[in-house]
Scaffold this motif. Structure first.
Motif, PDB file in Angstrom:
ATOM      1  N   HIS A   1      10.715  -2.193   4.208  1.00  0.00           N
ATOM      2  CA  HIS A   1      10.648  -3.221   3.160  1.00  0.00           C
ATOM      3  C   HIS A   1      11.829  -3.125   2.200  1.00  0.00           C
ATOM      4  O   HIS A   1      12.368  -4.150   1.757  1.00  0.00           O
ATOM      5  CB  HIS A   1       9.314  -3.128   2.413  1.00  0.00           C
TER       6      HIS A   1
ATOM      7  N   LYS B   1       1.578  -4.206  -2.312  1.00  0.00           N
ATOM      8  CA  LYS B   1       1.223  -3.671  -1.002  1.00  0.00           C
ATOM      9  C   LYS B   1      -0.289  -3.620  -0.851  1.00  0.00           C
ATOM     10  O   LYS B   1      -1.035  -3.713  -1.826  1.00  0.00           O
ATOM     11  CB  LYS B   1       1.810  -2.277  -0.801  1.00  0.00           C
TER      12      LYS B   1
ATOM     13  N   TYR C   1       3.714  -4.343   2.961  1.00  0.00           N
ATOM     14  CA  TYR C   1       4.288  -4.776   1.684  1.00  0.00           C
ATOM     15  C   TYR C   1       4.539  -6.271   1.727  1.00  0.00           C
ATOM     16  O   TYR C   1       4.851  -6.831   2.783  1.00  0.00           O
ATOM     17  CB  TYR C   1       5.608  -4.052   1.418  1.00  0.00           C
TER      18      TYR C   1
END
Length: 417
Positions: free
Chosen positions: A369, A388, A411
């Motif tokens: 991410h 998340k 996420y």
């Protein structure tokens, strides 16, 4: 932030724009979330949780938005877009996934339901009189079925395609596709086609399985019809790394791209796709060559920005597995190209929300991410939020060294043009 399943409504249960940076939210088990599009061919691999696009879309009610999902898959974002009164736009390489997405977003009326039931009853009366359709051109497809069951399935398909009006054929073929795995020798709990020799599977009857599937899908479409206004998906391409719009007209983009070298989507649904005449040997091979995250992409030319961004992790993976290191580099290169395509399609101040999990590759922790967010900022996006949630139900059957190597969190990156 805990979200209770009883309190979830059309807002998704939370407001993503009010979350603090990096906040964790707790969704209920996805096995209990069975409404709308999640009920249409719900065994499609790695389907994203619908509460994320629902929560995002519920905060945009001022005008009718064009909402893009460049990795559309089976249509979770499209369904939520239609439920929110907006216009779905999609990119997807897999013709079988596109079939499911189109059916997931279908709205019928009472007259349609009556006509569908009439066709269904005629199919049940007549299927046994039809000769089997041609066996799909997919290598080794016969091994997944008992010989007589395969013949019955092919006769049923011939009957469906002969008797069903074009308006209802896609729906009927998805119901047919969903009955194939129970009839086959494939294990139901494995996403990838797999036959257990230790515990042979007790297969279902062809017609019993089809009847169950048809009724389940009819109920799902009826539920969708009660709350949604018709809006067809506008397809603008089949390659998430290379699509263009004539001018920026996308207001929101929401997607869940594939993980790094994690799941061969083509393999997961190739039997059902072939039985529905969506996939054959040639199409399956072509899709693997363009599937983001697949090892076949490891030899592509790498953008210098991508190389510099991923190099710290590349250098750790390289001594352990050169092929895997190159596959990971190619993955981020493809994501970078996707970020550019979406950026060009977005209107000014348009948003791109990306749902992605981190990875452990050869015992190297890859903060996927963060790498994607860094690439996005290099393209020109503003990274304005992140949160998340824990993955409670690991539906994939990907081999891992141990349970700790499973992807634990997803996420949601919030990007703005």
């Amino acid at each position: 932030m805990e979200i209770d399943i009883e309190t979830i409504d059309r807002t998704g249960g939370y407001n993503p724009y009010q979350l603090t940076w990096g906040e964790e939210i707790a969704f209920p088990s996805t096995r209990k979330l069975t409404e709308y599009g999640n009920r249409v061919y719900n065994r499609y691999p790695a389907r994203s949780i619908f509460l994320v696009p629902r929560a995002i879309l519920s905060q945009h009610k001022n005008k009718r938005f064009n909402v893009l999902d460049p990795f559309m898959g089976s249509g979770t974002t499209a369904v939520e877009t239609i439920l929110s009164g907006n216009m779905p736009v999609g990119v997807e390489m897999d013709p079988f996934a596109r079939l499911i997405a189109n059916v997931s977003s279908t709205i019928f009326n009472e007259k349609d339901f009556a006509s569908l039931n009439n066709v269904f009853e005629e199919i049940l009366r007549s299927w046994s009189t039809f000769a089997p359709a041609y066996t799909p051109k997919l290598a080794g497809i016969e091994r997944w079925f008992k010989e007589n069951d395969l013949k019955k399935l092919l006769s049923l398909k011939n009957c469906i395609k002969t008797l069903t009006p074009s308006k209802y054929l896609s729906f009927m073929m998805v119901a047919y596709a969903d009955c194939i795995k129970p009839v086959s020798l494939m294990e139901r709990q494995s996403l990838k086609p797999y036959i257990s020799r230790k515990h042979p599977k007790e297969t279902k009857g062809v017609i019993d399985s089809f009847v169950y599937s048809y009724k389940a899908h009819l109920d799902a479409i009826k539920q969708m019809t009660e709350v949604a206004t018709p809006a067809n998906i506008k397809w603008i391409g089949d390659d998430a790394t290379n699509f263009r719009t004539e001018s920026p007209y996308i207001d929101l983009a929401i997607t869940s791209p594939p993980y790094i070298n994690a799941l061969d989507y083509t393999r997961c649904v190739k039997i059902e796709g072939a039985m529905c005449d969506c996939i054959d040997n040639e199409i399956a091979a072509d899709m693997r060559n363009v599937q983001v995250g697949h090892e076949n992409r490891k030899n592509e030319d790498i953008n210098n920005t991508v190389y510099k961004t991923f190099k710290p992790w590349y250098d750790k993976i390289l001594p352990k597995d050169k092929g895997r290191a190159n596959t990971c580099m190619a993955y981020f290169n493809d994501i970078y190209k996707n970020l550019i395509c979406v950026y060009q399609a977005l209107r000014l101040n348009g948003e791109y929300h990306i749902i992605i999990g981190d990875n452990i590759i050869k015992k190297v922790e890859v903060p996927t991410h963060k790498i994607i967010a860094s690439l996005a900022e290099s393209v020109g996006y503003k990274w304005f939020g992140i949160y998340k949630y824990q993955i409670k139900d690991h539906r994939t059957s990907i081999p891992r060294d141990n349970v700790k190597n499973k992807i634990q969190y997803e996420y949601v990156l919030m990007l703005k043009k």
